[in-house]
Structures are given as structure tokens and as C-alpha cells.
Design an enzyme around this catalytic site. Structure first.
Site, short mmCIF file in Angstrom:
data_model
loop_
_atom_site.label_atom_id
_atom_site.label_comp_id
_atom_site.label_asym_id
_atom_site.label_seq_id
_atom_site.Cartn_x
_atom_site.Cartn_y
_atom_site.Cartn_z
CB CYS A 1 -0.88 0.01 1.05
SG CYS A 1 -2.25 -1.05 1.05
CB CYS B 1 -2.02 -2.89 2.88
SG CYS B 1 -2.98 -1.82 1.61
#
Ligand code: PMP
Length: 464
Positions: free
Chosen positions: A375, A464
Site C-alpha cells: 500500500c 498492504c
């Protein structure tokens, strides 16, 4: 004290540290979690506190009953525990409970966008997680402080930009520690610079607060941190709470990020009288379990000592690096030999795609790691030497070729033995890449087939 994670008793604080998981051949091994930068496991003390509080569980700020009063008191005391933990000013700051860092930064961007000052520039950086980049883009002019070749923040570029924008910078919004390289940013030096040019500073503390001592410092010092955001699930406390800390004054005149019950004093068909902050920013029923979990985790981390945690994790980091560097074909994407870091290591084993290595590590050795862009896309592109065009082009091409990295991240409960297993399996993989590639590429293509028939919504792993 010597910081020796060989005999790390602190492991006993963690639920599931000895949990067995199956390997690809059906045998079971004790799981190794090297994905602490994503989410940490749960502390026993946290669940104990949740259990002890459970009989008192009731609606916060709403009921007149005894349990409701107990719940409300514990919730309010949670703010004080958080403030003491990061040395925030109890008179001037407020602690707003949110659901995570992402919500905290979105909230702050919404609040600051309502202020009528002339400053309209946000200086973010080229190493930010999407949570500390995207919320600014649609409300302000955003510019990004440069990084050097190793991916470290350029303090010279920060000052150049502060000078270039001549008093128009509202906020320098910077991560305390990178979730990709682990680099620690000199937040107090950055604060002093920001203040010199009349800007404020937000520290994204998602990767900082769980790993080292954080001190917001007094308001009247140039090194003061104006705003701080962090998430409980990265500091051994599940149940979905997060924190935004900032000066109460900044939240007085603005509309709240969320509107509804709990945020109001009086509502008539034509008028709304908002509650005082922090309550004004906590519309809806508060997440008392999340706050109980967070405060219990903070107390345990404090009793271990944040300096001890930092030193233990650094010992793990140094040990891992000293052995990883001898694995054939390993490529690091951070400079592990210089400067301050938390214990996060981005790397690739050349010849094994980053989507496949984690499958092998899990299937052969029960080790959980993360891969992809974490992310933090623009930063990862830079570390991988890709231009924006390269990335866009590769995105349109075959998923299986999309670039990325593998990341290991340690918690204070990990130990050298776990790192030994990690090094050992990577040496084995490096010696017979063909074998492992053919074995695990099938697993990957099965995952892709599943995606195509709609059973899995992920494209390639942008983890992420
Ligand atoms: N900032 C950083 C540096 C992070 O590592 C993360 C989580 N990966 C976030 C922000 C967002 O945290 P959350 O998902 O808890 O909102």
C-alpha cells in the site's frame, strides 16, 4: 541488560506464539509470524482485560445505569493512558478514538480542509503509505518531499520546499517509520523545520508507536509533534480501534468528520449544536472494547519498556541481516547498514517472483511474510527503479510479472531460532529454484484460476 532474543521470555506474553500450522506435505510446525508490520498477534493481558471488563460492558456515554457509568469511565480513562504513553499535553491536546490510522488521517484532512487560513499546501513525502497520501490529494495542493537513492527522506529537500512555498505550507505529513524499509524519520528535526516555516506536523505513527518511545514534546518547544495517528491492531490489541491526537482548538470551529448521535448537544429541525471535541469527533456508539484492548496493550508495552522493545527488535534485525546477506541471489531494497530503522526488511530472492516466495516459505517452513507494494506504491516503484510509466504499463500486462518485494517484519516476541529457520529454508530454495518454482507456480496459477472465476477478488498481491 543484554538484548538477547535467543531466550526471549517475552514470547509468553503472546497468544498463539506456539500455534502449529500445516506444511504442504501435511506435517505440522510451529508457525512463525514475520508479518508484524501488517498486524501483530494478541497479548494475553489484552484478552484478560477484555474478559475482566466483559461483565461491565455497556453503552458508553448513553446510559444512566451503573454499568454504563463504569464503561464510560474506562473509556475516558483510556484517553489519559494514551496521552501518558506518547507524552501528549493533557490540557491542550485531545485524544480522538477512531477505527485505525487510515480513519485518523482522513479525519484530520477533513478537519484541516475547513480551516480558512491561507495555507493550502500539504508536504507529504515520497515514502508514505496510501493512508498518508490519498486523504490529502482531493483537498489540498500536495507536494512530496524527495527521497535519496537508498530511499531515505531528504531533509534538504524538505527545507527547500518549505522555503519555495513561502509560508503556504499548512502541514508536513510524514511517517514516523516506513512500513517498507523500516527507516525511522527524524520527526523532531522535521517538526522544528516545519515550525520554523509556520507549518505544523502530522506523524503517521502506525509503524512507530508500537516499536519505540514516542514523545510528542511540550507545545512550546519547536520539536513538538502537532498531530499523531496510530492503530491498535499493530500494537497487539485487536477489536478495531485507532487514535488521532491533536490540539483541541483545531477541532472547535469545524464540522465533524462523522455526523450523528454522540457528536451532538442539541438538534432542532433547523439547528445543530455540536458537542465539545473529542466527543464531537466520535459520532455513533464508541468502540469500548477497542479502547479497553488498546489501554491494556499500552500498559503491557510500558511494563516491558519501549526502549527494551526497540533494542530487542533491533537485535533481531541485525541478526537477520547478517545472515540474509549470505543467501545467494538475495537483493535488499533498503540500506540495512546505515541509520536508524525499525525491524522491517524488504528484499527479493532473485529468480523467484515475489508472489511465489511467500507461498514457498509458508508451505515449506510455516513462515508468514508479506509481499507486493505494501500500500505504498510510489515508494516501492522508486525502490524497484520503476518509472510511473513502467508501472502503468506493467499493470496492464500479465499479473504474474507484476513487480514487487517480499517483506519480513519482527515483533519483540520473535527470536533467533525463528530467523534461523527462515535463513535455512531460503538457502535451500536458492539452491534449487527450479524445483520450488515448479511446485509452487501451480499453487499460484490455481489461485489465479480462482480469481478468474470470481472466487478471489485480489488481482496481483498489492499487500498492504
Ligand atoms: N501508515 C503506515 C505506515 C502503515 O504501515 C499502515 C498499515 N499498513 C497504515 C498507515 C494504515 O494503517 P491501518 O490499516 O491500521 O489504518
Amino acid at each position: 541488560m543484554r538484548y538477547d532474543p535467543t531466550n526471549n521470555n517475552l514470547r509468553n506474553l503472546i497468544i498463539g506464539a506456539e500455534q502449529k500450522v500445516p506444511l504442504s506435505d501435511g506435517k505440522e510446525v510451529t508457525a512463525i509470524n514475520f508479518d508484524n508490520a501488517a498486524t501483530t498477534p494478541i497479548l494475553y493481558s489484552v484478552l484478560k482485560e477484555i474478559n475482566q471488563f466483559a461483565p461491565w460492558y455497556s453503552s458508553v456515554h448513553r446510559g444512566a445505569g451503573y454499568k454504563s457509568k463504569v464503561s464510560s469511565d474506562i473509556y475516558e480513562q483510556g484517553r489519559e493512558v494514551v496521552q501518558s504513553f506518547v507524552n501528549s499535553d493533557k490540557e491542550k491536546d485531545i485524544v480522538i478514538f477512531t477505527k485505525n490510522t487510515t480513519e485518523s488521517i482522513n479525519m484530520l484532512s477533513f478537519i484541516l480542509s475547513q480551516q480558512k487560513y491561507h495555507q493550502k499546501v500539504i508536504l507529504s513525502t515520497s515514502m508514505e503509505h496510501a493512508a498518508n497520501d490519498l486523504p490529502w490529494r482531493d483537498k489540498f495542493k500536495v507536494d512530496y518531499v524527495e527521497i535519496d537513492k537508498q530511499g531515505r527522506l531528504s531533509i534538504e529537500d524538505l527545507e527547500d520546499k518549505l522555503i519555495r512555498y513561502r509560508g503556504s505550507v499548512k502541514l508536513v505529513s510524514v511517517t514516523g517509520a516506513s512500513n517498507v524499509t523500516g527507516y525511522l524519520n527524524p520527526i523532531h528535526k522535521i517538526a522544528a523545520l516545519a515550525h520554523k516555516y509556520d507549518a505544523k506536523i502530522l506523524v503517521d505513527g502506525a509503524q512507530l508507536v508500537p516499536h519505540t518511545t514516542v514523545d510528542m514534546k511540550a507545545f512550546d518547544t519547536v520539536e513538538h509533534i502537532d498531530y499523531l495517528a496510530f492503530s491498535s491492531h499493530k500494537m497487539y490489541a485487536p477489536f478495531g480501534s485507532g487514535v488521532l491526537i491533536g490540539p483541541k482548538d483545531d477541532f472547535m470551529e469545524t464540522n465533524p468528520f462523522l455526523q450523528g448521535g454522540g457528536a451532538i448537544r442539541l438538534v432542532t429541525p433547523g439547528r445543530v449544536q455540536w458537542d465539545e471535541p473529542a466527543g464531537k469527533e466520535e459520532a455513533g456508539t464508541p468502540n469500548i472494547m477497542g479502547v479497553v484492548a488498546l489501554t491494556a496493550a499500552i500498559k503491557t508495552l510500558q511494563s516491558v519498556g519501549m526502549d527494551t522493545i526497540y533494542k530487542l527488535e533491533k537485535a533481531l534485525y541485525d541478526y537477520a541481516i547478517s545472515h540474509m546477506k549470505n543467501i545467494p541471489d538475495i537483493k535488499f531494497y533498503s540500506d540495512p547498514f546505515k541509520g536508524d530503522t525499525i525491524s522491517v526488511i524488504p528484499f527479493n530472492l532473485l529468480g523467484i517472483h515475489h508472489d511465489i516466495l511467500p507461498l514457498i516459505l509458508s508451505g515449506e517452513a510455516g513462515i508468514a511474510v508479506r509481499n507486493g507494494f505494501f500500500c505504498t506504491h510510489p515508494y516501492c516503484e522508486r525502490l524497484l527503479g520503476l518509472s510511473e510509466n513502467d508501472t502503468l504499463q506493467k499493470y496492464e500486462e500479465d499479473d504474474a510479472l507484476f513487480p514487487g518485494m517480499v517483506r519480513v517484519s519482527f515483533g519483540f516476541y520473535n527470536n533467533y531460532k525463528e530467523i534461523d529457520r527462515f535463513i535455512n529454508i531460503q538457502n535451500i530454495i536458492a539452491e534449487d529454484k527450479e524445483y520450488y518454482l515448479s511446485k509452487y507456480s501451480k499453487v499460484l496459477s490455481l489461485t489465479q484460476i480462482n480469481k478468474e472465476v470470481g472466487r478471489c477478488t485480489n488481482r496481483t498481491n498489492f499487500g498492504c
